[in-house]
Write a protein that holds these residues in place. Sequence first.
Motif, PDB file in Angstrom:
ATOM      1  N   VAL A 226       0.842  -1.204   0.000  1.00 42.71           N
ATOM      2  CA  VAL A 226       0.000   0.000   0.000  1.00 42.71           C
ATOM      3  C   VAL A 226       0.873   1.248   0.000  1.00 42.71           C
ATOM      4  O   VAL A 226       0.641   2.196  -0.762  1.00 42.71           O
ATOM      5  CB  VAL A 226      -0.954  -0.009   1.211  1.00 42.71           C
ATOM      6  CG1 VAL A 226      -1.639   1.346   1.363  1.00 42.71           C
ATOM      7  CG2 VAL A 226      -1.994  -1.119   1.067  1.00 42.71           C
ATOM      8  N   ASP A 227       1.879   1.257   0.861  1.00 39.88           N
ATOM      9  CA  ASP A 227       2.772   2.428   0.928  1.00 39.88           C
ATOM     10  C   ASP A 227       3.489   2.644  -0.401  1.00 39.88           C
ATOM     11  O   ASP A 227       3.657   3.787  -0.856  1.00 39.88           O
ATOM     12  CB  ASP A 227       3.803   2.248   2.044  1.00 39.88           C
ATOM     13  CG  ASP A 227       3.191   2.404   3.437  1.00 39.88           C
ATOM     14  OD1 ASP A 227       2.087   2.991   3.543  1.00 39.88           O
ATOM     15  OD2 ASP A 227       3.820   1.930   4.408  1.00 39.88           O
ATOM     16  N   GLN A 228       3.920   1.558  -1.033  1.00 42.68           N
ATOM     17  CA  GLN A 228       4.623   1.685  -2.310  1.00 42.68           C
ATOM     18  C   GLN A 228       3.716   2.244  -3.400  1.00 42.68           C
ATOM     19  O   GLN A 228       4.139   3.086  -4.199  1.00 42.68           O
ATOM     20  CB  GLN A 228       5.180   0.330  -2.738  1.00 42.68           C
ATOM     21  CG  GLN A 228       6.389  -0.136  -1.956  1.00 42.68           C
ATOM     22  CD  GLN A 228       6.996  -1.389  -2.556  1.00 42.68           C
ATOM     23  OE1 GLN A 228       7.188  -1.484  -3.774  1.00 42.68           O
ATOM     24  NE2 GLN A 228       7.314  -2.359  -1.711  1.00 42.68           N
ATOM     25  N   LEU A 229       2.478   1.779  -3.436  1.00 39.23           N
ATOM     26  CA  LEU A 229       1.569   2.279  -4.473  1.00 39.23           C
ATOM     27  C   LEU A 229       1.272   3.755  -4.250  1.00 39.23           C
ATOM     28  O   LEU A 229       1.288   4.549  -5.209  1.00 39.23           O
ATOM     29  CB  LEU A 229       0.269   1.482  -4.502  1.00 39.23           C
ATOM     30  CG  LEU A 229      -0.643   1.879  -5.677  1.00 39.23           C
ATOM     31  CD1 LEU A 229      -0.058   1.399  -7.005  1.00 39.23           C
ATOM     32  CD2 LEU A 229      -2.055   1.340  -5.513  1.00 39.23           C
ATOM     33  N   PHE A 230       1.025   4.157  -3.027  1.00 38.39           N
ATOM     34  CA  PHE A 230       0.736   5.569  -2.766  1.00 38.39           C
ATOM     35  C   PHE A 230       1.964   6.432  -3.007  1.00 38.39           C
ATOM     36  O   PHE A 230       1.835   7.594  -3.425  1.00 38.39           O
ATOM     37  CB  PHE A 230       0.192   5.746  -1.345  1.00 38.39           C
ATOM     38  CG  PHE A 230      -1.306   5.638  -1.279  1.00 38.39           C
ATOM     39  CD1 PHE A 230      -2.105   6.778  -1.232  1.00 38.39           C
ATOM     40  CD2 PHE A 230      -1.927   4.407  -1.291  1.00 38.39           C
ATOM     41  CE1 PHE A 230      -3.490   6.688  -1.196  1.00 38.39           C
ATOM     42  CE2 PHE A 230      -3.313   4.294  -1.252  1.00 38.39           C
ATOM     43  CZ  PHE A 230      -4.108   5.439  -1.214  1.00 38.39           C
ATOM     44  N   ALA A 231       3.150   5.901  -2.763  1.00 33.75           N
ATOM     45  CA  ALA A 231       4.371   6.647  -3.088  1.00 33.75           C
ATOM     46  C   ALA A 231       4.473   6.860  -4.583  1.00 33.75           C
ATOM     47  O   ALA A 231       4.845   7.954  -5.060  1.00 33.75           O
ATOM     48  CB  ALA A 231       5.584   5.902  -2.557  1.00 33.75           C
TER      49      ALA A 231
END
Length: 438
Positions: A425-430
Motif C-alpha cells: 500500500v505504501d509503495q503504491l501511494f508513493a
Amino acid sequence: MFTSRKKRAAGALVIAGALGVVLAGCAGGSAPGEAASTYDPDEKVELDFAFWGNDVRAELYDEAIAAFNEEYPNITVDATFLAWDEYWEKRQTEAAGKDLPDVFQMDMTYVRQYSENGLVLDLTPYLDGVIATDGYEQNVLDIAKVGDATVGMPISTNALGMFENPTLIEEVGVEPFGGGDWDDYDDWLRTAREAAEESGIEAWGASNPTGFIQTFELALRSDGKSLFTEDGEVGFTKEELAEFWDRGVELRDEDVVTPQQRLEELAPMSGFDAAKQLTEITWDNFGAGYLANLGAAYPEVNLVAPPVTEEGAKDLYMKAGMLMSGAATTEHPEAAATFIDFMANSPEVGAIFGTNRGMPASETQRDGIEVDAIAQQILDYEESIADRLGDPPPVPIVGYGSIEAKFKALGQELGFGTVTVDDAVDQLFAEIDVILNQ
C-alpha cells in the motif's frame, strides 16, 4: 512488408524485447486544422504500424493489411507486435526518442499521457474527409478527444466480464459459479480447488482477483467512488486498498487461487487459456483468443457477469477497447489517416477480425462482422449487464499506465509473498504521489 501470408517476408512480424524508461516530456503534434494536405495517392509510402496481441491477432492483421493493399497498393505497411507489457515498454522507449511508429494501437490508459506530451497526431483535420465518421455515435467519437484534439479513432468497445471454461468445470466436478457477491465467489473458489484436488486435476478456480486494478475499481464504483476524481485526485484511501489486498492474501495462503509461480511458468499464456483455471475476470473481447489457445479439448467458453460488491450498484461500464492513433512525428500524416480509416471503418476488416479487438465501435465495420458464437456471446452479455452499466470513469490521469503497472507488479509480489500488504500500500501511494506531483 507485412501483407498476405504468401507475400509476407520473413521477419515481418517482430517480437522485440525492450527496456522500460521514464517517458520524457516530448513536444510535437499539430493543432486542429493545421495539417496541410500534401498527400499524393501515387507516391510510394512506407508506414510503420505497431499493435499489442498474439499470433492469432497477428494473422488477422496480416489479412487486413493485405485487404488494405488491394485498395492502396502504394502504401507499404511494416507491422510489429508485442504482448501488452512489452508493447508499452517499447512505446515509452520510442516516445523518449520521439520515434513512435507512424500508426499504433492506443489504449485509454495512455491517451492523456501521450496527447499532453504532444506525441500523437491530431486527427481532427482528417475527420469527415480522409476518415469517415458517419458510422460513429458522437459520444463514442468523444472518447478519443483530449481538449480540442482527436487523438485516436475508437476501434472497439467492451466491458469487464468473467469467462468460464465449462468443460474444465465439468472435469473438475463442481457447479459453475452461479452469481453473487465477492464473498460468494471466494467460497466458490475454495470449493473448486477442493474438487480439483479430489479429481486429481491441476486446476484452480481463478488467478488472484485482487491482483488487478480493474477489480479494485469495481469495488470502488460499487460505493460511488473511482480510482481518480475528475480533478485528478486519488479516489480511495490506504485503508480501502489494504482491505482489498488482505482478501487476496487470504486466498493465496489457502491455495485456492493459481499460485504466482505457476502463472510465471505458464506465461505468456494466462492460467485460464492454459486450462489451469476455471474462470478469469477480464474484458469481454478475450473469448476468441482464449478459444484459439485452449484448442479442441476445450471447445467453448461462457461469458458471465463478475461478482458484485453491492446489489444494484452501477459498477460496470463500457470502455473503448482500443484506439488507432498516429505519431505526431510521422512524415506521412494523410497516409497514416488513410490507414487508420480503413482499420476503423472497413466492413472487410470487420469481417476479418470479428470481435477479436472487441465489438467494433463503427457501425459500418460492425455491419461487416459475422455474428458467430463469440460475437453473439458478447452481444448477449452486454445486454444482460445493462442494469449494472454506469457512466465511464474520468479519462485516466497522466501517468495512469505507470500506476496500473505498479499495481500489477505489487499484486505479483503479494502473490509470491515477498511484500506485506502494508508495504505494498505504501509503495503504491508513493508511486501515485510522484506521478501527481511531478
